[in-house]
Design an enzyme around this catalytic site. Structure first.
Site, PDB file in Angstrom:
ATOM      1  CE1 TYR A  85      -4.140   1.882   0.395  1.00 24.66           C
ATOM      2  CE2 TYR A  85      -2.613   3.416   1.457  1.00 24.66           C
ATOM      3  CZ  TYR A  85      -3.834   3.158   0.874  1.00 24.66           C
ATOM      4  OH  TYR A  85      -4.753   4.164   0.737  1.00 24.66           O
ATOM      5  CG  PHE A 137      -7.491  17.549 -24.723  1.00 23.89           C
ATOM      6  CD1 PHE A 137      -7.621  17.059 -26.012  1.00 23.89           C
ATOM      7  CD2 PHE A 137      -7.755  16.700 -23.660  1.00 23.89           C
ATOM      8  CE1 PHE A 137      -7.988  15.734 -26.238  1.00 23.89           C
ATOM      9  CE2 PHE A 137      -8.118  15.379 -23.880  1.00 23.89           C
ATOM     10  CZ  PHE A 137      -8.230  14.891 -25.174  1.00 23.89           C
ATOM     11  CB  THR A 138     -12.367  17.115 -24.282  1.00 25.89           C
ATOM     12  OG1 THR A 138     -11.423  16.048 -24.239  1.00 25.89           O
ATOM     13  CG2 THR A 138     -12.789  17.341 -25.731  1.00 25.89           C
ATOM     14  CG  ASP A 228      -1.384  17.630 -21.812  1.00 27.85           C
ATOM     15  OD1 ASP A 228      -0.713  16.574 -21.808  1.00 27.85           O
ATOM     16  OD2 ASP A 228      -2.614  17.649 -21.996  1.00 27.85           O
ATOM     17  CE  LYS A 271      -3.923  10.054 -24.569  1.00 21.71           C
ATOM     18  NZ  LYS A 271      -4.739  10.018 -23.346  1.00 21.71           N
ATOM     19  NE  ARG A 395     -11.999  14.397 -30.375  1.00 24.40           N
ATOM     20  CZ  ARG A 395     -11.915  14.359 -29.047  1.00 24.40           C
ATOM     21  NH1 ARG A 395     -10.762  14.411 -28.439  1.00 24.40           N
ATOM     22  NH2 ARG A 395     -12.986  14.287 -28.310  1.00 24.40           N
ATOM     23  CG  PHE A 462     -16.650  13.776 -26.688  1.00 24.70           C
ATOM     24  CD1 PHE A 462     -16.517  15.003 -26.059  1.00 24.70           C
ATOM     25  CD2 PHE A 462     -15.806  12.747 -26.328  1.00 24.70           C
ATOM     26  CE1 PHE A 462     -15.544  15.194 -25.079  1.00 24.70           C
ATOM     27  CE2 PHE A 462     -14.842  12.921 -25.360  1.00 24.70           C
ATOM     28  CZ  PHE A 462     -14.714  14.149 -24.722  1.00 24.70           C
TER      29      PHE A 462
HETATM   30  C1  P70 Z   1      -7.342  10.773 -26.757  1.00 18.59           C
HETATM   31  C2  P70 Z   1      -7.167  10.631 -25.261  1.00 18.59           C
HETATM   32  C3  P70 Z   1      -6.344  12.151 -23.593  1.00 18.59           C
HETATM   33  C4  P70 Z   1      -5.594  13.342 -23.213  1.00 18.59           C
HETATM   34  C5  P70 Z   1      -4.879  14.091 -24.176  1.00 18.59           C
HETATM   35  C6  P70 Z   1      -4.179  15.252 -23.783  1.00 18.59           C
HETATM   36  C7  P70 Z   1      -3.409  16.048 -24.771  1.00 18.59           C
HETATM   37  C8  P70 Z   1      -4.876  14.923 -21.571  1.00 18.59           C
HETATM   38  C9  P70 Z   1      -5.589  13.785 -21.904  1.00 18.59           C
HETATM   39  C10 P70 Z   1      -6.352  13.078 -20.828  1.00 18.59           C
HETATM   40  C11 P70 Z   1      -8.385  10.116 -24.543  1.00 18.59           C
HETATM   41  C12 P70 Z   1      -9.560  10.991 -24.728  1.00 18.59           C
HETATM   42  C13 P70 Z   1      -9.882  11.953 -23.788  1.00 18.59           C
HETATM   43  C14 P70 Z   1     -10.959  12.790 -23.983  1.00 18.59           C
HETATM   44  C15 P70 Z   1     -11.702  12.651 -25.137  1.00 18.59           C
HETATM   45  C16 P70 Z   1     -11.430  11.671 -26.041  1.00 18.59           C
HETATM   46  C17 P70 Z   1     -10.363  10.846 -25.843  1.00 18.59           C
HETATM   47  N1  P70 Z   1      -6.641  11.868 -24.768  1.00 18.59           N
HETATM   48  N2  P70 Z   1      -4.208  15.619 -22.500  1.00 18.59           N
HETATM   49  O1  P70 Z   1      -7.915   9.844 -27.339  1.00 18.59           O
HETATM   50  O2  P70 Z   1      -5.689  11.906 -20.478  1.00 18.59           O
HETATM   51  O3  P70 Z   1      -7.295  10.096 -21.131  1.00 18.59           O
HETATM   52  O4  P70 Z   1      -5.343   9.650 -19.607  1.00 18.59           O
HETATM   53  O5  P70 Z   1      -7.276  10.954 -18.808  1.00 18.59           O
HETATM   54  O6  P70 Z   1      -4.850  13.718 -25.459  1.00 18.59           O
HETATM   55  O7  P70 Z   1      -6.876  11.745 -27.355  1.00 18.59           O
HETATM   56  P1  P70 Z   1      -6.448  10.576 -19.968  1.00 18.59           P
END
Ligand code: P70
Length: 470
Positions: A85, A137-138, A228, A271, A395, A462
């Site tokens: 742990y 970013f989303t 990021d 990634k 997207r 989405f």
């Molecule tokens: C994608 C994934 C994640 C992502 C990223 C960047 C530049 C942070 C994150 C978050 C997964 C994804 C996320 C949201 C919508 C669609 C797909 N991207 N910064 O497919 O990381 O997913 O580990 O929480 O691209 O591009 P995590």
């Protein structure tokens, strides 16, 4: 490693080659489906590729996140997981790898990128502060908004134009940043949120010149600069290739130089770092670290596992090292480009230049007959799946969501369908199948009618929205 940029066998003899520095040891069978099966599956999924079962998918280009193939060394590392742990040995291995390759002092593990985004947003944003960034970013923007921040897009204009072939379309426009700080004052800016590469712009890179200029700007105004680092390794490849003075530097050296310009970073290790799950947050400031380390125990887990198993941290520590190898990065981006070149030869509209992790098809140019609220990019993703079981991701307007203040749709300039290439998973023959399928859908573009959204969830719509064909 220092200064030595390796070449493939072909390149050593002046031939064009991006061939992989690995061979395949284990395979995962795929199922072939018929058009009728796919029509049924897509209807059940509400025309949303996120809602398909992966068993119904042939080539899965939904995302490059957590979908890569681990190496034999990473799998071997899974066997030496220390599931204590507290104080797992794998945490210290991970900490050491991040300190060595990225250069930050203090490390907090998280279950994935958005876990890290949550913590940094809560710790570093005061309600009403601006968070300027190189395109939204989303998940990043959502966590910034949930913490009371106001996201402000300060990316260069070229990023919003799919046809613009500038080499560093991920750069921050310092004029836009200067204007924001001039209008509101430096104390109303929480930090600069810099992503390398920029996902929503098409995987476009940030130049070293730009991050250096940002460092200088932030020092002058007393503003922090957080990165990021999710696809920083891929960003480093473009710097090596395109920026004067970097051709002889290794990916690892470029990554380190880039990070040294920033105050900290968050990471989705799913990634670049070649793992199926994992992330981290790293900062140089000791007191911010103490705060983050306290927050992580509330939301993720103890500060030596952050929601991960010990074995996951071990695989990540090994994956970080593998991700920094020049041979690996060249073949990874080489494969993405191979697909891009096939499509370009056929005149398929897409974001140029091709970025690091994906091809972004320009759905507006596919379907000029569709208004943006008939969801052209969602339509294109659905058509690709129907054609050959390829799964892509919207997207565009669906991903952009609604304005936090007015409640109306965000209408992004870019209306894109992403073909995201997992790392070390598919072959060149798979890329040929994809290219031919995109061509067939392009040839049938005049018949597309668009979609209507019939269910819309509150956050990150989405992922779970449903659509009916028009
Ligand atoms: C994608 C994934 C994640 C992502 C990223 C960047 C530049 C942070 C994150 C978050 C997964 C994804 C996320 C949201 C919508 C669609 C797909 N991207 N910064 O497919 O990381 O997913 O580990 O929480 O691209 O591009 P995590």
């Amino acid at each position: 490693m220092s200064g030595s940029v390796h070449r493939t066998m072909g390149q050593q003899s002046g031939r064009r080659s991006w061939a992989e520095p690995w061979k395949i040891k284990m395979v995962e069978p795929l199922r072939m489906t018929r058009r009728g099966d796919r029509e049924r599956a897509l209807a059940e999924a509400g025309h949303n590729t996120f809602l398909l079962r992966s068993d119904d998918v042939y080539i899965d280009l939904l995302t490059d996140s957590g979908t890569g193939a681990m190496s034999d060394r990473q799998w071997a590392g899974m066997m030496v997981g220390d599931e204590a742990y507290a104080g797992s040995r794998n945490f210290y291995r991970l900490e050491e790898a991040i300190q060595r390759w990225y250069g930050y002092r203090h490390i907090v593990p998280t279950h994935q990128g958005r876990g890290a985004e949550h913590l940094i947003s809560q710790a570093a944003i005061r309600r009403g502060q601006y968070v300027p960034g190189n395109m939204y970013f989303t998940t990043t923007r959502l966590h910034q908004e949930l913490a009371g921040g106001i996201f402000a897009d300060v990316i260069v204009d070229a990023a919003h134009d799919p046809a613009d072939r500038s080499p560093f379309k991920g750069d921050v426009d310092l004029g836009k940043l200067e204007k924001l700080v001039g209008e509101h004052g430096a104390s109303s800016v929480a930090y600069v949120s810099l992503a390398a590469t920029v996902n929503m712009a098409g995987g476009q890179p940030v130049s070293m010149g730009n991050v250096r200029a940002l460092r200088e700007f932030c020092d002058r105004h007393g503003i922090r600069l957080f990165l990021d680092a999710t696809r920083l390794v891929e960003n480093a490849f473009f710097i090596q290739e395109r920026e004067p003075g970097y051709a002889g530097k290794s990916i690892a050296e470029i990554v380190r130089e880039f990070c040294d310009c920033t105050d900290g970073a968050w990471m989705s290790a799913k990634k670049d770092s070649l793992v199926n799950i994992g992330g981290w947050l790293a900062v140089n400031d000791r007191s911010l670290f103490e705060e983050l380390r306290n927050l992580v125990v509330v939301y993720e887990g103890l500060h030596t596992y952050g929601g991960l198993a010990g074995r996951d941290m071990e695989a990540m520590a090994i994956g970080i090292g593998e991700s920094m190898e020049d041979d690996h990065v060249r073949s990874r981006i080489g494969q993405v480009r191979y697909l891009g070149e096939l499509l370009e030869d056929w005149g398929i509209p897409m974001v140029q230049p091709v970025g690091g992790h994906a091809i972004f098809l320009d759905a507006r140019a596919f379907y000029p007959q569709l208004a943006q609220d008939q969801f052209p990019a969602q339509t294109l993703a659905a058509e690709l799946y129907l054609d050959s079981g390829i799964r892509a991701m919207e997207r565009g307007v669906v991903s952009a969501g609604r304005d936090a203040v007015t409640g109306g749709h965000h209408y992004p300039k870019l209306e894109l369908t992403r073909l995201t290439i997992p790392r070390r998973v598919y072959t060149q023959a798979h890329m040929d199948v994809v290219a031919e399928s995109v061509k067939a859908v392009f040839d049938g573009r005049a018949a597309a009618r668009g979609l209507r959204m019939v269910y819309e969830p509150r956050y990150l719509r989405f992922f779970q929205a449903r659509f009916d064909p028009l």
